[in-house]
Scaffold this active site. Structure first.
Site, PDB file in Angstrom:
ATOM      1  CB  ILE A   1      21.057  20.940  44.529  1.00 10.19           C
ATOM      2  CG1 ILE A   1      22.156  21.822  45.133  1.00 10.19           C
ATOM      3  CG2 ILE A   1      21.430  19.458  44.654  1.00 10.19           C
ATOM      4  CD1 ILE A   1      22.535  21.440  46.571  1.00 10.19           C
ATOM      5  CG  ASP A   2      17.698  17.948  38.907  1.00  8.17           C
ATOM      6  OD1 ASP A   2      16.673  17.912  39.619  1.00  8.17           O
ATOM      7  OD2 ASP A   2      17.799  17.307  37.855  1.00  8.17           O
TER       8      ASP A   2
ATOM      9  CG  ASP B   1      16.950  22.023  40.341  1.00  9.21           C
ATOM     10  OD1 ASP B   1      17.348  22.293  41.491  1.00  9.21           O
ATOM     11  OD2 ASP B   1      16.339  20.969  40.053  1.00  9.21           O
TER      12      ASP B   1
ATOM     13  CD  GLU C   1      13.958  22.472  43.490  1.00 13.13           C
ATOM     14  OE1 GLU C   1      15.086  22.303  42.996  1.00 13.13           O
ATOM     15  OE2 GLU C   1      13.284  21.553  43.986  1.00 13.13           O
TER      16      GLU C   1
ATOM     17  CG  ASP D   1      13.150  19.053  38.260  1.00 10.16           C
ATOM     18  OD1 ASP D   1      14.123  19.218  39.002  1.00 10.16           O
ATOM     19  OD2 ASP D   1      11.977  18.957  38.684  1.00 10.16           O
TER      20      ASP D   1
ATOM     21  CB  THR E   1      17.940  17.890  46.997  1.00 10.96           C
ATOM     22  OG1 THR E   1      18.006  19.087  46.212  1.00 10.96           O
ATOM     23  CG2 THR E   1      18.210  18.243  48.445  1.00 10.96           C
TER      24      THR E   1
END
Ligand SMILES: [Mg+2]
Length: 277
Positions: free
Chosen positions: A92-93, A90, A70, A220, A95
């Site tokens: 941090i999915d 990803d 990402e 995601d 954020t």
């Protein structure tokens, strides 16, 4: 024949756990929040740091593999899926959850070969839940086998979706009207956890019957997609056609019948694909 990708998957679990530790530590510190595509599309130094950490350690072990991350894409790297073994990350999915310390934040790692999902790892690090799915071998959470729910009557279903990060009035209007149409069928309820990956994992556990969203990205969906299918669920495009990882939209459901019923209600939002320049 030995599983050619099992070692990669074991490694993904190890580094997802390490990344989760970094994120949990960062939750105790002060954060510097920046914005990306909209005032509600957030990024922090931790997103960037965790992605760098994940990609550099995987690259060291598997130098010939490809990567889509990402924050690398946000920094200008191409987002094109080839037939090569590709890690889709990803860091941090969720954020926005991370920034607010709303306790659902996930590290998502998907692994795709010949454009087909081989395994996925989603580590929901605040609740310490490690979700995994390996093609043909089932889906698990902390070692427990996952199975989607059996409820395919939409009037008895619990759906998960998100309002998303776009604040374009027409996009917001369509998102709300889709929710309204589904809600009024009627259904039992709609929930939003704030991360696509965890929403999808909740479908895999049977806690929710289906998830749909438009406007998300391949990173995601790439980790949790195979967790849903290995738990007995299905992935579908919001048009009712076949799921496309680069299309930025998805229905992940316990059954084809429920997915098709949801697709029937959804008005499409025009979106630029992940692999379009
Ligand atoms: Mg992210």
């Amino acid at each position: 024949m030995a599983d050619p990708w099992q070692e990669c998957m074991d490694y993904a679990v190890t580094i997802a756990r390490q990344a989760g530790e970094v994120i949990r530590e960062a939750l105790k510190q002060k954060m510097n929040v920046m914005i990306k595509s909209s005032p509600a599309d957030l990024v922090t130094a931790t997103d960037q740091k965790v992605e760098k950490m994940l990609i550099s350690s995987i690259k060291k072990k598997y130098p010939s593999h490809s990567f889509i991350g990402e924050e690398s894409v946000a920094a200008g790297e191409k987002c094109v899926l080839t037939d090569s073994p590709t890690w889709i990350i990803d860091p941090i999915d969720g954020t926005t959850n991370f920034v607010h310390r709303f306790p659902f934040v996930a590290v998502s790692i998907g692994f795709v070969v010949d454009k087909k999902m081989e395994f996925g790892v989603v580590y929901s690090c605040v609740e310490d839940k490690m979700y995994t799915g390996r093609k043909g071998k089932g889906a698990f959470c902390n070692g427990q086998k996952l199975q989607v729910s059996k409820e395919d009557d939409i009037t008895k279903s619990l759906l998960v979706t998100e309002l998303g990060s776009s604040r374009i009035p027409e996009t917001v209007r369509v998102i709300l009207s889709n929710m309204e149409k589904l809600f009024a069928i009627p259904i039992h309820g709609i929930r939003s956890v704030g991360t696509a990956a965890v929403n999808m994992c909740l479908v895999a556990t049977g806690g929710a019957d289906a998830y749909y969203e438009m406007g998300i990205h391949c990173w995601d969906m790439a980790g949790a997609g195979i967790i849903v299918t290995e738990a007995g669920g299905i992935l579908m495009d919001v048009t009712g056609g076949p799921f496309d990882l680069m299309s930025r939209r998805i229905i992940a459901a316990n059954s084809r019948a429920l997915a098709e019923r949801i697709a029937k209600e959804i008005q499409i939002i025009p979106l630029q694909r992940d692999d379009e320049d």
